[in-house]
Design an enzyme around this catalytic site. Structure first.
Site, PDB file in Angstrom:
ATOM      1  N   HIS A 176       0.773  -0.939  -0.034  1.00 54.58           N
ATOM      2  CA  HIS A 176       0.090   0.039  -0.052  1.00 54.58           C
ATOM      3  C   HIS A 176       1.032   1.260  -0.053  1.00 54.58           C
ATOM      4  O   HIS A 176       0.434   2.100  -0.395  1.00 54.58           O
ATOM      5  CB  HIS A 176      -0.965   0.264   1.329  1.00 54.58           C
ATOM      6  N   ASP A 235      -4.846  -6.351  -7.495  1.00 53.60           N
ATOM      7  CA  ASP A 235      -4.967  -5.589  -6.394  1.00 53.60           C
ATOM      8  C   ASP A 235      -5.297  -4.279  -7.019  1.00 53.60           C
ATOM      9  O   ASP A 235      -5.057  -3.777  -8.016  1.00 53.60           O
ATOM     10  CB  ASP A 235      -3.807  -5.876  -5.400  1.00 53.60           C
TER      11      ASP A 235
END
Length: 526
Positions: A180, A254
């Site tokens: 992230h 993702d």
């Protein structure tokens, strides 16, 4: 179907809130978007969610997905939701049938709300105790056991009525960075990956898993191009996943807003590269301009000959086959199975509590007990915080005189002295902690001072077992892996001696205990 709509059918977007405002309606109507990924901020209550689902169906009829892994990663938390204990907790229970049951309940609840896909289970093998983002989201560190548990989870979700998604391919469990926030690299050889990280994915493929989600991680031994993550790698997605593992289902990326991608590629170029690599649906979790940029980039790639139109149509066929395989049903404004599911989940959760060390402090039978809890607990793995309700709201300790106190992230000065005085005046201290893998310095220092003030201190982890490394001399350590109401109830029963602890470590605690370690004591007769 025109080319722009074909491209949009391969894009999964996000929306800003629990209701569709005029701008959102216009955006959803602008293309036949293939998917919508909902988050906690979209889920205010069940009636509003059902209305949202109905409106989206009318506007573009998307595949609707969610991250509902269990434990900390639970987006759906309505009052009549039954929450699962999380994967490492289920790994501690050690019974794939319990994992299947838990995920069938999860899948059924999602199906009855209108979801098509759950981005779960996480079948990463947590081989790095300092992994900042996987941790308790993993079943454990043993490839074969993670594979068995992952297969059971996939079967359970499918039986509940939603498609399962094995993630994060080809493995995120050994990283020391969070994708992230940055672009991790794993230097492992192909032979290592084949014997470790790929084992659960192979198992899930053989179990009929409908989808796989990619990892934003570079694997130089699989793709030597610098900075090329698995999400954008043809050798990894097409060569490894399609050809070697023989996966024929849907490949989701993702989220492309994660910094591992967003800081290196634009929304359009990353979408084109992912399709070139072999992905079927791009999770374009940014804003409306980026959604449109991704569509336009795919259109231009086809027009220029960079990608063939039949490549987009191939992915669309996979997506349609997956959706057509799912059961249909009416969306429900309430959970008619709550009592039954809650009782079933209670029995599952009671198998997860893991007693790691006990120098005759547990169970608590008599005396004065101080329960010391963090004043803030995270809502998600990314750290969004909420005020703690307090351990005793759900953790009932019978037969002892209990008082509760909270400690802030930074405990200094008079506040610290007050806590230590409370600890000295009690027979036993229950020091409840939360951390992903290591305690914050202030929490560790508080624990050290507590042990000095009262050697009868029990460390209670509401998350990772790895945190024991920061207080290795604590005389008693017990792990619940999360703090859902059912887990806290089970924890209270174990601490007070009314439930036998039966969980086993599914990971090793470096320098202290090996995977499979556990302690127990008999439950008191009713």
């Amino acid at each position: 179907m025109n080319l722009a709509d074909l491209a949009a059918r391969l894009i999964m977007i996000n929306i800003p809130g629990p209701e569709l405002g005029p701008e959102c309606v216009q955006h959803l109507s602008s293309h036949r978007w293939g998917g919508v990924l909902l988050f906690a901020h979209n889920l205010q209550d069940r009636p509003k969610l059902v209305k949202l689902m109905e409106q989206m169906e009318e506007l573009c009829d998307p595949i609707v997905a969610i991250d509902q892994e269990g434990g900390l990663v639970d987006r759906v938390r309505f009052p009549d939701s039954v929450l699962t204990p999380g994967l490492m907790a289920l790994g501690a229970a050690g019974d794939p049938e319990l994992t299947r049951e838990a995920h069938e309940i999860m899948g059924r609840q999602l199906h009855e709300l209108g979801f098509h896909v759950d981005f779960a289970p996480c079948v990463d093998i947590n081989t790095n105790p300092d992994n900042p983002i996987i941790g308790v989201r993993s079943f454990g560190e043993d490839p074969e056991e993670v594979s068995r548990q992952g297969q059971a989870a996939c079967v359970g979700l499918r039986q509940g009525g939603v498609a399962a998604t094995a993630k994060h391919f080809p493995g995120h469990g050994a990283t020391a960075l969070d994708s992230h926030l940055s672009l991790p690299t794993l230097p492992h050889s192909f032979d290592r990956l084949r014997s470790q990280e790929l084992v659960p994915f192979q198992g899930c493929v053989e179990a009929g898993c409908e989808a796989v989600m990619t990892a934003h991680i570079t694997f130089p031994d699989l793709d030597s191009r610098p900075g090329r993550p698995a999400t954008l790698s043809q050798p990894i997605l097409n060569g490894l996943l399609r050809q070697l593992l023989h996966f024929e289902g849907v490949i989701f990326t993702d989220s492309m807003e994660m910094k591992a991608i967003a800081e290196h590629y634009g929304a359009g170029e990353s979408a084109v590269m992912a399709i070139e690599a072999g992905a079927d649906m791009i999770i374009c979790g940014r804003g409306y301009p980026e959604h449109k940029e991704a569509v336009q980039a795919l259109v231009e790639a086809v027009k220029s000959g960079r990608i063939q139109r039949d490549r987009l149509e191939e992915s669309l066929r996979r997506l349609e086959l997956m959706r057509d395989s799912l059961p249909t049903g009416k969306r429900l404004h309430y959970n008619p199975h709550f009592s039954e599911q809650n009782e079933q989940m209670r029995k599952i959760v009671e198998r997860t509590i893991t007693l790691v060390r006990n120098e005759e402090l547990l169970p608590l039978r008599t005396g004065k007990v101080l329960v010391l809890s963090p004043d803030l607990l995270p809502l998600t793995p990314l750290g969004e915080m909420r005020r703690s309700d307090g351990a005793l709201q759900h953790m009932h300790l019978e037969g002892v005189d209990v008082q509760e106190a909270h400690y802030p992230a930074e405990t200094r000065g008079p506040a610290l002295e007050h806590i230590l005085q409370q600890a000295r005046s009690c027979d036993t201290v229950l020091f409840t902690v939360y951390a992903r893998h290591r305690l914050p310095d202030a929490t560790r220092e508080l624990g050290e001072r507590l042990l000095e003030a009262n050697p009868r201190t029990v460390m209670v982890s509401l998350s990772s077992p790895y945190v024991m490394r920061d207080l290795p001399n604590v005389p008693a350590f017990i792990c619940s892996y999360n703090y859902t109401p059912l887990s806290m109830q089970a924890l209270g029963k174990v601490l007070s001696g009314h439930l036998q602890p039966t969980g086993q470590l599914s990971v090793s605690i470096p320098g202290l205990y090996q995977r499979g370690h556990s302690l127990s004591y008999p439950a008191a007769k009713a």
